[in-house]
Each structure stands twice: as C-alpha cells, then as structure tokens.
Design a protein around this motif. Structure first.
Motif, short mmCIF file in Angstrom:
data_model
loop_
_atom_site.label_atom_id
_atom_site.label_comp_id
_atom_site.label_asym_id
_atom_site.label_seq_id
_atom_site.Cartn_x
_atom_site.Cartn_y
_atom_site.Cartn_z
N ALA A 17 0.83 -1.20 0.00
CA ALA A 17 0.00 0.00 0.00
C ALA A 17 0.87 1.25 0.00
CB ALA A 17 -0.92 -0.01 1.21
N ALA A 18 1.92 1.24 0.78
CA ALA A 18 2.79 2.42 0.89
C ALA A 18 3.48 2.75 -0.41
CB ALA A 18 3.83 2.18 1.99
N THR A 19 3.71 1.74 -1.26
CA THR A 19 4.43 1.95 -2.51
C THR A 19 3.53 1.96 -3.73
OG1 THR A 19 4.84 -0.43 -2.69
CG2 THR A 19 6.54 0.89 -1.61
N GLY A 20 2.25 1.66 -3.56
CA GLY A 20 1.36 1.58 -4.70
C GLY A 20 1.54 0.32 -5.51
N GLY B 72 1.35 -5.98 -6.50
CA GLY B 72 1.78 -7.32 -6.14
C GLY B 72 3.14 -7.34 -5.48
N ALA B 73 3.43 -8.47 -4.85
CA ALA B 73 4.72 -8.67 -4.19
C ALA B 73 5.00 -10.17 -4.16
CB ALA B 73 4.70 -8.12 -2.77
N THR C 287 -5.46 -11.46 -12.08
CA THR C 287 -4.44 -12.49 -12.20
C THR C 287 -3.53 -12.45 -10.96
OG1 THR C 287 -4.42 -12.27 -14.60
CG2 THR C 287 -2.55 -13.40 -13.58
N PRO C 288 -3.47 -13.53 -10.20
CA PRO C 288 -2.67 -13.50 -8.97
C PRO C 288 -1.17 -13.56 -9.25
CG PRO C 288 -3.59 -15.68 -9.32
CD PRO C 288 -4.18 -14.81 -10.38
N VAL C 289 -0.41 -12.96 -8.38
CA VAL C 289 1.05 -13.07 -8.42
C VAL C 289 1.45 -14.46 -7.93
CG1 VAL C 289 3.21 -12.22 -7.42
CG2 VAL C 289 1.42 -10.60 -8.11
N GLY D 33 -1.17 -10.34 -3.85
CA GLY D 33 -1.76 -9.37 -4.75
C GLY D 33 -1.93 -9.89 -6.16
N THR D 34 -2.05 -8.95 -7.09
CA THR D 34 -2.30 -9.28 -8.49
C THR D 34 -1.26 -8.61 -9.39
OG1 THR D 34 -3.81 -7.39 -8.72
CG2 THR D 34 -4.78 -9.52 -8.10
N THR D 35 -1.25 -9.04 -10.66
CA THR D 35 -0.23 -8.54 -11.58
C THR D 35 -0.46 -7.08 -11.99
OG1 THR D 35 -1.49 -9.47 -13.42
CG2 THR D 35 0.27 -10.83 -12.48
#
Length: 427
Positions: A62-65, A68-69, A94-96, A86-88
């Motif tokens: 959230a802090a970096t926008g 995904g990670a 589409t999940p990471v 998160g997502t791509t």
C-alpha cells in the motif's frame, strides 16, 4: 591453473548449492554443508507468524502503490513461508505467483564482487589494482582500486540520480556503461578508501574493468563465477536488449507524481526494460527461490570462524548518523549479524538479507519502484525481526541471537516513507 581452481570451486559450490536448495525448499534432505548454519526444517512457519508477515508486506504494498509482491522467508529452526501476494496489476484479477521472475536491483552488486574475488583467486586481477589499469578512459582515477569499487568506498558520485528521468522516458534504450558512469564521474568526488559512498558509478566501472581484464562479457562472467556454481537457472545479468526479467515475469510499474496524487492506481508499466542502464550495479534478474539460495550462500561465505571473512572485515559505517551496527563492505550492507542489499530499478523494489550465524534468510520484491529504495530494505528488516523470535519446532533448537531493531521500528519507517495512501483501518 585457472581452470583447475575454478573447477575445484565449482564442485564445492555445487555440493553446497544442493544442500541450500533442499533447505530453502522446506523439503527434507541430508545435512547442509553450510558451516555454522543448521539444516532447514520442513514445513511452513506458524500461522500467526505468517499472518504478521503477510500484514507487513501488504502494508508496504500500500505504501508503494504496488499491486503485487513476492516474498520468501526461511527460518532454519522453524520453517519457511514463500508466497505471491496481490495481483499482476491494479485492474487485473491475475494473482502473483512465486515462479515469476523480477529485477533484483542492488543484489547485483554482491554478484559483481563475487566475480572480482573469483578473478583475484584465479590471478587475473588484484584487489588493489587501479581501475585506471583496466578502464583507460579513467586516467584520473589512479588512486581508486577495484577493492574500493566493491566496498563502495571509491568516493565517486551517483549516476542514476542524473539519468533516471531519461530511463523512465525511454525504457527500451540500450546504454553503454561508460555513458552511464560518465554522469557520476562528472560529479564532485571525495578521497578513495576513507568512507562509504553509495555510488552506482563504482559498480559500473568495476563491471567494465572486470570484463576488460577477462576479455569476457559480464553476463558470461556472472554465469561462470556465480550462477553456474550454485546451479541457478533463472538468475543472471541479461544482455542489453530490452526484455522482461523472465517468463513468467512479475510486471513492474512506476507511479509518477500525477498517479500518486490520484491514489496510485494507474502506474506506468516498466516490465520490458533494458538492463544495460543498471548493468553490474542493478541489472540482474532472478526468482524468489533462487534469490533466497544466493543470499543464503552469500551469508555462509561471509562467516569465517568467530568473525567475518576478509572480504567483509574492513566494513565502514554507512554514515556518521547511522547506527553503529549498520555498515558496508564486500558489496553488501552489514546489519547486525545479517548481510544483504536493497535497491530500486524502474518497475521493482527488491531487498534480501541473510544471517551469517544461523542462516535466517528473507527476500522480497514490490512491483512499483516510485518509493525510496530504503523502504524495501526497511520491509526486509521488519520481516527478519518478526521471525527472529519464532520458537523452534519440536526436536529443533532455536539459536541464541537477537537483532538490534524491532519489527515495530521498521513498520513505522515504511509508513514514514509511504508515497501512496495507506488504509489505516487495515492496520
């Protein structure tokens, strides 16, 4: 003689790599060959610990926008957690996934130093050779040695600060390292060997010097000295042609000021990029499992007896204002008993650290590079602090150690460096 020495190192490293791969996968296997590092136990970390880890990563996303990670945490006495979050993209379902490749940013630096020390062992270069000996276009750097470049004590300025806007405008442009380094060489410099100076210019010059001395390209030298001995398939330094970091790739983004003001929901895509700008400073690519293997092997090599190996023994403070336990040498930061790196390149913020005494390893990538690169280093340290207190599984023994920081300390630092809105209700 050169090939004989290399073959001997490769056999030893491959044996170590097999043990590390077993350890980091969380599977059962034989004894690890990493001195002083206990064998990785099988299984996941406790559910409450995983919840804390996931919350920390989502806070940084959230802090970096970041949409995904990918994160990997390996605790030899307690278990492991490797996950895509998160997502791509913000507008994608589409999940990471953990097999996605990404840019490892400043984790390229210790790989470049690995090549240096391997070539020293092979008698091709000397640590105290002047960079001017191998890069003739730098005759005024006669006092700057290859060791200074690896240790980030060259006194040279940074190049990327001057050129990053050009890269963001033309991500597919191919750069010559001499052209990028020139931006840093044109800045005011300080005396070599005296203090830590965070200079990408130095690592670019080191890469140029090594490939000139060996008469091989740096991608080939990193394969030869780093990735092949460790059995790494998805890790390396790509060529200059613009491309994604691998297949499949974690998409990478950058939020300009307009997107930040709008809430960081429509960043620009920088997945396809020429690695030539980062070159031997930040141009490398990998996957989370392979980055974990490399970082753990690096930490194992940094330990010698009761202290650090010679490559890291001359560490210098990061600054006069930093904590005494935060230093730099050998291509890595030294944070207490952990060594590693953190950095940014268009599309990605990446950090990885491992403990030289007990093998605890963390690696994480966020897919938006607009925030300060220090933020992802804070996240890695937060993750390490969370798992440093995890109790041992039945039949295992947790090491007696402590980190000189707390998870709360670095959680707050992540918040302080935020460039995008953080949902306080989710805290």
């Amino acid at each position: 003689m050169r090939m004989t020495d290399r073959a001997r190192r490769a056999v030893a490293a491959l044996a170590a790599a097999a043990a590390i791969a077993v350890a980091l996968s969380g599977c059962t296997g034989g004894e690890t060959t990493l001195a002083g590092t206990p064998q990785q136990v099988a299984g996941e970390l406790p559910a409450d610990t995983v919840e804390q880890l996931q919350s920390a990563v989502e806070h940084a996303m959230a802090a970096t926008g970041s949409s995904g990670a990918i994160v990997g945490v390996w605790v030899p006495w307690a278990g492991a957690w490797v996950s895509g979050l998160g997502t791509t993209a913000h507008d994608s379902d589409t999940p990471v996934t953990t097999d996605m490749a990404f840019r490892i940013t400043s984790m390229t630096r210790p790989m470049t130093c690995d090549v240096l020390y391997g070539m020293v062992e092979d008698g091709i270069v000397g640590l105290d050779d002047s960079v001017a000996k191998y890069v003739p276009s730098t005759p005024n750097l006669g006092e700057v040695t290859l060791r200074h470049l690896c240790d980030n004590s060259s006194g040279l300025g940074r190049s990327s600060d001057t050129l990053i806007h050009d890269v963001l405008r033309t991500p597919e442009r191919q750069w010559h390292p001499r052209e990028v380094a020139a931006a840093g060489l044109g800045k005011e410099s300080s005396e070599a060997g005296v203090a830590f100076t965070d200079s990408d210019t130095g690592y670019l010059l080191l890469g140029m010097a090594l490939q000139n001395a060996a008469r091989e390209s740096m991608p080939a030298l990193i394969r030869e000295y780093v990735t092949q001995p460790l059995g790494l398939q998805a890790t390396g330094l790509p060529g200059a042609a613009a491309a994604a970091p691998g297949d499949p790739a974690l998409p990478g983004y950058f939020s300009d000021q307009a997107d930040r003001d709008a809430g960081c929901t429509a960043p620009r895509d920088y997945t396809v990029l020429s690695s030539s700008f980062g070159f031997t400073d930040s141009g490398g690519v990998s996957t989370i499992d392979e980055l974990g293997v490399y970082t753990a092997s690096l930490a194992a090599r940094a330990k010698e007896g009761d202290g650090l190996a010679p490559r890291w023994s001359g560490a210098k403070p990061v600054s006069t204002k930093s904590d005494s336990w935060y230093q730099y040498a050998g291509g890595t930061f030294i944070a207490g008993s952990m060594i590693g790196q953190q950095g940014a390149t268009p599309g990605y913020l990446t950090s990885a650290y491992a403990d030289v005494d007990n093998g605890l390893t963390v690696a994480v990538v966020l897919n938006n590079s607009a925030a300060p690169e220090s933020l992802v280093g804070y996240l890695a340290k937060e993750l390490a602090a969370i798992v440093s207190k995890v109790p041992a599984r039945e039949g295992e023994t947790a090491p007696e150690f402590g980190l000189p920081w707390t998870a709360d300390d670095y959680h707050q630092r992540v918040a302080d460096r935020a460039i995008c809105p953080i949902d306080d209700a989710a805290e």
